[in-house]
Design an enzyme around this catalytic site. Structure first.
Site, PDB file in Angstrom:
ATOM      1  N   SER A 166      28.758  58.408  50.849  1.00  0.00           N
ATOM      2  CA  SER A 166      29.770  57.394  50.447  1.00  0.00           C
ATOM      3  C   SER A 166      29.076  56.705  49.334  1.00  0.00           C
ATOM      4  O   SER A 166      28.134  56.059  49.426  1.00  0.00           O
ATOM      5  CB  SER A 166      30.228  56.732  51.630  1.00  0.00           C
ATOM      6  OG  SER A 166      31.255  55.782  51.108  1.00  0.00           O
ATOM      7  N   GLY A 167      30.013  56.681  48.194  1.00  0.00           N
ATOM      8  CA  GLY A 167      29.415  55.872  47.106  1.00  0.00           C
ATOM      9  C   GLY A 167      28.652  56.366  46.072  1.00  0.00           C
ATOM     10  O   GLY A 167      27.936  55.643  45.084  1.00  0.00           O
ATOM     11  N   THR A 171      34.002  60.780  43.733  1.00  0.00           N
ATOM     12  CA  THR A 171      35.402  60.801  43.116  1.00  0.00           C
ATOM     13  C   THR A 171      35.517  60.527  41.459  1.00  0.00           C
ATOM     14  O   THR A 171      36.267  60.971  40.751  1.00  0.00           O
ATOM     15  CB  THR A 171      36.263  59.584  43.677  1.00  0.00           C
ATOM     16  OG1 THR A 171      36.111  59.877  45.221  1.00  0.00           O
ATOM     17  CG2 THR A 171      37.597  59.376  43.350  1.00  0.00           C
ATOM     18  N   ASN A 216      31.505  51.214  49.548  1.00  0.00           N
ATOM     19  CA  ASN A 216      32.021  51.632  48.443  1.00  0.00           C
ATOM     20  C   ASN A 216      33.420  51.034  48.012  1.00  0.00           C
ATOM     21  O   ASN A 216      34.236  51.022  49.225  1.00  0.00           O
ATOM     22  CB  ASN A 216      32.379  53.411  48.351  1.00  0.00           C
ATOM     23  CG  ASN A 216      32.815  53.748  47.040  1.00  0.00           C
ATOM     24  OD1 ASN A 216      33.211  52.814  46.073  1.00  0.00           O
ATOM     25  ND2 ASN A 216      33.125  54.991  46.888  1.00  0.00           N
ATOM     26  N   SER A 219      36.233  53.643  48.312  1.00  0.00           N
ATOM     27  CA  SER A 219      35.865  54.882  49.078  1.00  0.00           C
ATOM     28  C   SER A 219      37.254  55.804  49.324  1.00  0.00           C
ATOM     29  O   SER A 219      38.092  55.066  49.680  1.00  0.00           O
ATOM     30  CB  SER A 219      35.364  54.061  50.252  1.00  0.00           C
ATOM     31  OG  SER A 219      34.781  55.398  51.264  1.00  0.00           O
ATOM     32  N   SER A 220      36.988  57.059  49.269  1.00  0.00           N
ATOM     33  CA  SER A 220      37.928  57.879  49.662  1.00  0.00           C
ATOM     34  C   SER A 220      38.143  57.942  51.213  1.00  0.00           C
ATOM     35  O   SER A 220      37.148  58.160  51.942  1.00  0.00           O
ATOM     36  CB  SER A 220      37.646  59.129  49.118  1.00  0.00           C
ATOM     37  OG  SER A 220      37.183  59.179  47.778  1.00  0.00           O
ATOM     38  N   GLY A 443      32.346  60.878  51.738  1.00  0.00           N
ATOM     39  CA  GLY A 443      30.875  61.232  51.852  1.00  0.00           C
ATOM     40  C   GLY A 443      30.435  60.917  53.095  1.00  0.00           C
ATOM     41  O   GLY A 443      30.992  60.121  53.943  1.00  0.00           O
ATOM     42  N   GLU A 445      28.631  59.123  55.804  1.00  0.00           N
ATOM     43  CA  GLU A 445      28.838  57.568  55.786  1.00  0.00           C
ATOM     44  C   GLU A 445      28.233  56.785  57.544  1.00  0.00           C
ATOM     45  O   GLU A 445      28.435  57.489  58.354  1.00  0.00           O
ATOM     46  CB  GLU A 445      30.014  56.773  55.593  1.00  0.00           C
ATOM     47  CG  GLU A 445      31.168  57.345  56.367  1.00  0.00           C
ATOM     48  CD  GLU A 445      32.285  56.695  55.829  1.00  0.00           C
ATOM     49  OE1 GLU A 445      32.481  56.184  54.589  1.00  0.00           O
ATOM     50  OE2 GLU A 445      33.503  56.638  56.624  1.00  0.00           O
TER      51      GLU A 445
END
Ligand SMILES: Nc1ncnc2c1ncn2[C@@H]1O[C@H](COP(=O)(O)OP(=O)(O)OP(=O)(O)O)[C@@H](O)[C@H]1O
Ligand SMILES: [Mg+2]
Length: 1160
Positions: A166-167, A171, A216, A219-220, A443, A445
């Site tokens: 993540s981050g 994306t 993030n 974050s998605s 991602g 996490e």
């Protein structure tokens, strides 16, 4: 499995990256082609793109000189490729220089820079467009471009797997790739909408599916797989999005430092006043309990207001109408209102809603009755066999029900949103398309407290890692073994063991969880944990407080379990697992929603759901199935990989945390990937496919190879000059070690393909032109036929006209002698016209010409008049043309004619000869004589011979004629003077001699007697003499002999005869004998000419009789000319002949020469 070019590794050859790449050929038939040529060629693939070679070279050179400073662009070139530190050093070195991309073969490693780099400009895109992957410094665009070009040339599907925690920038990378395609792919005006929708789907989905987390700020919170569809020309024509498990729990709960989904904040911060009023919202996030749990509603890195505007604009571009938008924000606002509902407990402990205002707003926005909604939020319907009973909820249950409703409507609305976007991106054209899929999923996490969502997210990442291993490390090595290629296996960590731990049937964590969810009575999160301990307790990657050793136990709570993921340990708190997995929504709430007048809610809650007695699948199982589906989708496509790394945990630019990065490098398996790349082969293809593509490069395999494909490939690679270390032949595939070898082959193929295409084009053009030619020929034949028809018809008309005319003509001819009538009027006109026209040609040329064209009966009178006029005119013209001298001459000639014509031989010959003024010039006459006769004007002089009267002795004398007398001159003496008045006469013979006698009176003393003279121009001399003396009538032409006076009373005689030679002598009888030469006598010449002319005339008559009138007429005139020449001097004959010819021509009578004709 087969690999695309996107997967090709790169090797040492790229030490000189940037150097112009040449196709190797020393003894091989691959032609040497510098990169520049290729670039120029490829430039044409992309409409409107102009990659300037110079610029590329500049870049490449820049890359070369900067190499030491900025590290190596491809890890494959790393000397100590097994050293993790060297790997990290290179990554760090490059990161410091803002070079965030590095290759491992064709895999792209990207490090999040956490700052804007000027590397995503349209200029940069242009540079990477259509350029071979290895020719420019590493970039996301190079990878995207490579996948795109391979898709176009091989016409297959691709996906780009973007992974990382993540981050790490997944994306962002997927957005950049999408932008790259949007800018560089060919685009028409119609496709512009599709392109805009593809681009603008991102901000909408991000607003509804992304949120700020601790890791993030964007974050998605859902997984996204997006297919971009391309037509055969490479234009983006559509798209499709698959979404995976949205983290719904975030709607009702956020950890400290985190936010709810962006859309809530965007609406409250950016929504127009009127809209907020309509939605019953206030412009203050602090008012909404769902927005403030993380205590960070405002984040400096996020501009909610401007993002709101982007989303609003995007919604209208993606075909959302005002109704949709109204209902959509009605739902968002309802969720916020739901969050603000507060419950109180009544005296029975049942929940009652404290303030009805929120419920009223929700009922308005969702279009449901307030009371029904209120009841649904405070009661639960229990169905027994006989009846349905409403049981009031306690406060906790009521909050649960409220939150469940909020999550459900948000979650379902999100799914509706994705479907709506898909509708607008759908391409209706059924023709085949190729796709490039972009996978951007949440991602890996790890949070302080990790729940069900993190479990799912991390499981998803395990699956993708497994896929990556499958495609790159495992299957590749297995393939070498299978194909019998010598290979030293590379060890790597296979995370299948963890995947199995989670997903295995009956024994996996998900199975245990589902089991607990289904178990009636007594199942709690903790019983789930116990079950886990029982089932997977001895798994090496699973630990709980109970199972852990002393040391580990300290880090675990009793309600936790820990999984040793491929990316690290994650401790999950089991609290909420069962609820979240069940995702329960009370039936009466569902019923209320089904009746909603909000169209989106209505579509999201279908009544069929209520009828279904089947228990819905649990969330984890649904998620597992969707991941299986995703893996299936991906394995059917050619992969490209982007591995994103996070440089630090603080979202800081320029900070490179060695430990963090090392950890990521390790769990992402980058080192193993590098080792396999270094040892392995960049490219492999089944023999059939390889041969099919490149067979045109070898005459043995082109156009068909009949033998086994393996042999064909062997023949082919030998022919094009592969070196032994460059390739290996497996059982079913060829393995090519270096990309350069393949690129060289590909480039040679491109050239060859163009040549073949040119040939085919030429053939086709020939074929088309032939067809065209045939068409034209047919057309020409048709036109010809038509035109011939036209001509024939015209001809027929002409003939008809001619027949008519001839008929009329014949009739006219038959009636020609009748008085003028209709029948003959035209004919007679024609005859008249014709006669006059012909007459014009045959008019007499001179006055002597008496010919006249015989007129037809109708023209006789006219002809006669014309003849007269013509004759008169000719005569007038002739007369006018006669000069004074000529007149005098002619007068003399008339006199001569009167005297001699028909009397003296030789006369006709003299007719055309003009007389001269004198035959003696004054100089020839003696001066004394001249003095003597100076009073008289000398009119004529000629040398003569004088014969004595007695002895006939010839004496040369000059005869000089003056105005008054004729003088006989001998030198300076005038021997005799004969005055004209006394002149008695002149005698000449009838023969051709030149003798003449001047008779003088003898009475005169001075005169001795007649003078016998001879001269060459007797006609001239005699004529002049008698004209001067005015004695024309005194000239006698005598036949045979003549008398002359010798002296008074004495006469002499001159005899004339003809002989061979001219002679004058005294005959024995005492006469003067004059012998005239027998020249062409009249008789003889006449006879000769006559016979010639007769013959000619006969022929002419024959011609006339045979009807060749005009020609013969012409010949006749020629003949006339000839005759005239023949008898030039015999004008009498000419006269006769003319008359005769005239008679012949006019048919007035027969020819004079008829007698000759009959004898001839
Ligand atoms: N190439 C880049 N250039 C500049 N900044 C970047 C880049 N990639 C990522 N970032 C920064 O990092 C942040 C996080 O990136 P991104 O949202 O793409 O991460 P992610 O991998 O998708 O994370 P998650 O798994 O949480 O969705 C971005 O908001 C941006 O600020
Ligand atoms: Mg993301």
């Amino acid at each position: 499995m087969s690999r695309s070019r996107a997967e090709l590794g790169r090797s040492e050859y790229r030490t000189a990256i940037g150097l112009v790449f040449y196709i190797r050929k020393v003894s091989s038939p691959l032609s040497i082609q510098p990169v520049s040529t290729r670039l120029t060629k490829e430039r044409h693939i992309y409409k409107g793109s102009e990659v300037r070679l110079s610029r590329i070279q500049l870049n490449m050179e820049g890359a070369l000189t900067a190499r030491d400073r900025v590290g190596i662009q491809d890890f494959v070139l790393l000397d100590s490729y097994t050293s993790e530190s060297a790997f990290l050093d290179n990554l760090r070195k490059r990161f410091r220089e803002n070079l965030i991309y590095t290759y491992i073969g064709t895999l792209l490693v990207s490090v999040n820079p956490y700052k804007d780099l000027e590397i995503y400009t349209p200029k940069q895109m242009e540079i990477y467009m259509g350029v071979n992957f290895f020719e420019l410094p590493p970039h996301l665009y190079a990878l995207a471009d490579n996948a795109y070009r391979t898709m176009l040339t091989e016409y297959n599907n691709h996906f780009i797997l973007i992974s990382g925690e993540s981050g790490a920038g997944k994306t962002e990378a997927s957005k950049k790739i999408l932008q790259y395609y949007a800018v560089t792919c060919p685009c028409t005006e119609q496709l512009q909408t599709v392109r805009d929708r593809l681009l603008l789907s991102n901000p909408v989905l991000e607003a509804f599916g992304n949120a700020k987390t601790l890791r993030n700020d964007n974050s998605s919170r859902f997984g996204k797989y997006m297919d971009i569809q391309f037509d055969f020309k490479g234009a983006a024509v559509g798209g499709h999005i698959l979404s995976y498990l949205l983290e719904k729990s975030r709607v009702v709960h956020q950890n400290h430092g985190e936010r709810n989904f962006h859309i809530f904040y965007q609406l409250v911060e950016g929504g127009e006043e009127e809209l907020l009023r309509w939605l019953g919202l206030e412009r203050n996030c602090q008012h909404y309990s769902y927005l403030v749990q993380g205590e960070c509603a405002k984040v400096s890195s996020i501009n909610d207001k401007s993002n709101w505007r982007t989303v609003r604009k995007a919604l209208s571009v993606i075909d959302f109408n005002e109704n949709d938008i109204e209902h959509l924000f009605g739902i968002i606002a309802s969720v916020l209102h739901l969050g603000n509902i507060q419950y109180d407990a009544d005296n029975k402990g049942s929940a009652v809603i404290g303030n009805n205002a929120e419920v009223r707003w929700i009922s308005k926005l969702l279009g449901v009755s307030v009371l029904v909604l209120q009841e649904a939020l405070t009661h639960r319907k229990i169905e027994t066999r006989a009846e349905e009973v409403l049981s009031p909820l306690n406060v906790d249950q009521a909050y649960y029900a409220r939150d469940a409703l909020a999550k459900a409507i948000y979650g379902r609305t999100f799914t509706w949103l994705v479907n709506k976007i898909n509708e607008s991106l759908a391409n209706q054209d059924p023709s085949r398309k190729t796709v490039i899929g972009l996978l951007d999923i949440y991602g890996f996490e790890v949070f302080y407290i990790n729940s069900f969502e993190q479990f799912c997210i991390n499981y998803c990442n395990e699956k993708l890692q497994q896929l990556f291993i499958q495609l790159t490390l495992k299957s590749e090595q297995e393939e070498y073994e299978l194909e019998g290629i010598e290979w030293e296996p590379v060890q790597y960590f296979n995370n299948k063991i963890i995947c199995d731990l989670v997903e295995e049937k009956y024994r996996g964590i998900i199975s245990v969880l589902d089991e607990e969810c289904l178990r009636l009575g007594g199942a709690t999160d903790l019983t789930f944990l116990e079950k886990l301990e029982e089932t997977v307790g001895n798994h090496p990657h699973f630990v709980t407080h109970k199972l852990a050793n002393q040391k580990t136990r300290k880090t675990l709570e009793r309600g936790d379990f820990r999984l040793l993921h491929y990316a690290g340990e994650v401790t999950y708190c089991v609290i909420g697992f069962l609820d979240k997995n069940n995702d329960l929504l009370y039936r009466n709430i569902k019923e209320v929603m089904c009746k909603s007048r909000n169209l989106i809610v209505k579509q999201c809650f279908m009544p069929s759901e209520l009828d279904s007695r089947k228990r819905p699948e649990t969330v984890a199982t649904q998620f597992k199935s969707s991941l299986v589906g995703l893996i299936k989708i991906l394995t059917a496509k050619e992969p490209s990989y982007v591995r994103c790394l996070k440089p630090n945990d603080g979202k800081q630019a320029g900070r490179f945390d060695d430990v963090l990065v090392r950890h990521q490098v390790k769990y992402l398996g980058l080192m193993e990937h590098l080792r396999v790349r270094r040892a392995g082969f960049a490219y492999r293809r089944r023999y059939e496919i390889f041969l099919q593509r490149y067979k045109s490069l070898c005459p043995d395999t082109w156009p068909h190879w009949r033998g086994p494909p393996a042999e064909g490939v062997e023949r082919l690679v030998k022919y094009i000059g592969y070196k032994p270390d460059e390739y290996k032949l497996g059982r079913t595939k060829i393995f090519i070690r270096y990309p350069r070898t393949l690129f060289a082959t590909e480039d040679a193929f491109q050239i060859c393909k163009n040549e073949l295409a040119t040939k085919i084009q030429a053939k086709y053009k020939g074929y088309r032109v032939k067809g065209e030619y045939h068409k034209q020929k047919q057309a020409a034949i048709k036109i010809e036929a038509c035109f011939r028809g036209v001509l024939a018809r015209r001809n027929r008309k002409k003939r008809e006209w001619a027949v008519c005319t001839i008929k009329k003509f014949i009739k006219g001819f038959m009636y020609r002698n009748q008085p003028l009538c209709d029948e003959n009027a035209k004919y007679l006109n024609f005859v008249r016209y014709n006669y006059l026209m012909r007459l014009r040609e045959y008019l007499p040329k001179h006055v002597l010409d008496k010919t006249w064209l015989k007129p037809p009966a109708v023209m006789e009178t006219t002809s006669e008049m014309l003849h007269k006029i013509c004759y008169r005119t000719m005569v007038r013209r002739y007369v006018r043309g006669v000069s004074t001298q000529r007149k005098a001459q002619l007068q003399l000639k008339v006199v001569t004619s009167a005297i001699f014509k028909g009397k003296k031989e030789g006369y006709p010959q003299t007719v055309p000869k003009p007389f001269t003024d004198t035959r003696l010039s004054e100089q020839e006459i003696n001066m004394k004589v001249l003095q003597m006769i100076r009073n008289e004007r000398i009119k004529y002089g000629t040398p003569v011979v004088k014969y004595d009267r007695n002895g006939y002795k010839p004496r040369p004398r000059q005869l000089v004629l003056t105005q008054g007398a004729a003088y006989m001159v001998e030198e300076a003496k005038i021997k005799q003077r004969v005055e004209y008045a006394t002149l008695k006469g002149v005698s000449v013979s009838s023969l051709s001699d030149g003798v003449f006698v001047i008779h003088v009176p003898c009475e005169e003393n001075k005169q001795k007697g007649d003078v016998i003279l001879q001269c060459d121009h007797v006609f001239e001399t005699v004529t002049k003499l008698c004209v001067l003396a005015n004695k024309q009538n005194s000239v006698k032409v005598v036949q045979g002999s003549m008398k002359f006076t010798i002296q008074p009373g004495k006469e002499g005689i001159i005899d004339f005869s003809t002989g061979q030679e001219p002679m004058v002598y005294k005959a024995k009888n005492g006469h003067l004998m004059v012998v005239a030469p027998r020249t062409k006598s009249t008789e003889q010449s006449s006879k000769l000419s006559l016979s010639v002319c007769t013959e000619l005339l006969r022929k002419s008559q024959e011609a006339l009789a045979s009807g060749r009138t005009l020609r013969e007429e012409f010949r006749l005139s020629q003949l006339e000319a000839l005759v005239r020449m023949l008898v030039e001097n015999e004008d009498e004959f000419v006269d006769v002949l003319h008359k005769d010819l005239h008679k012949v021509r006019t048919g007035e009578g027969t020819s004079l020469f008829d007698s000759h004709l009959s004898t001839a």
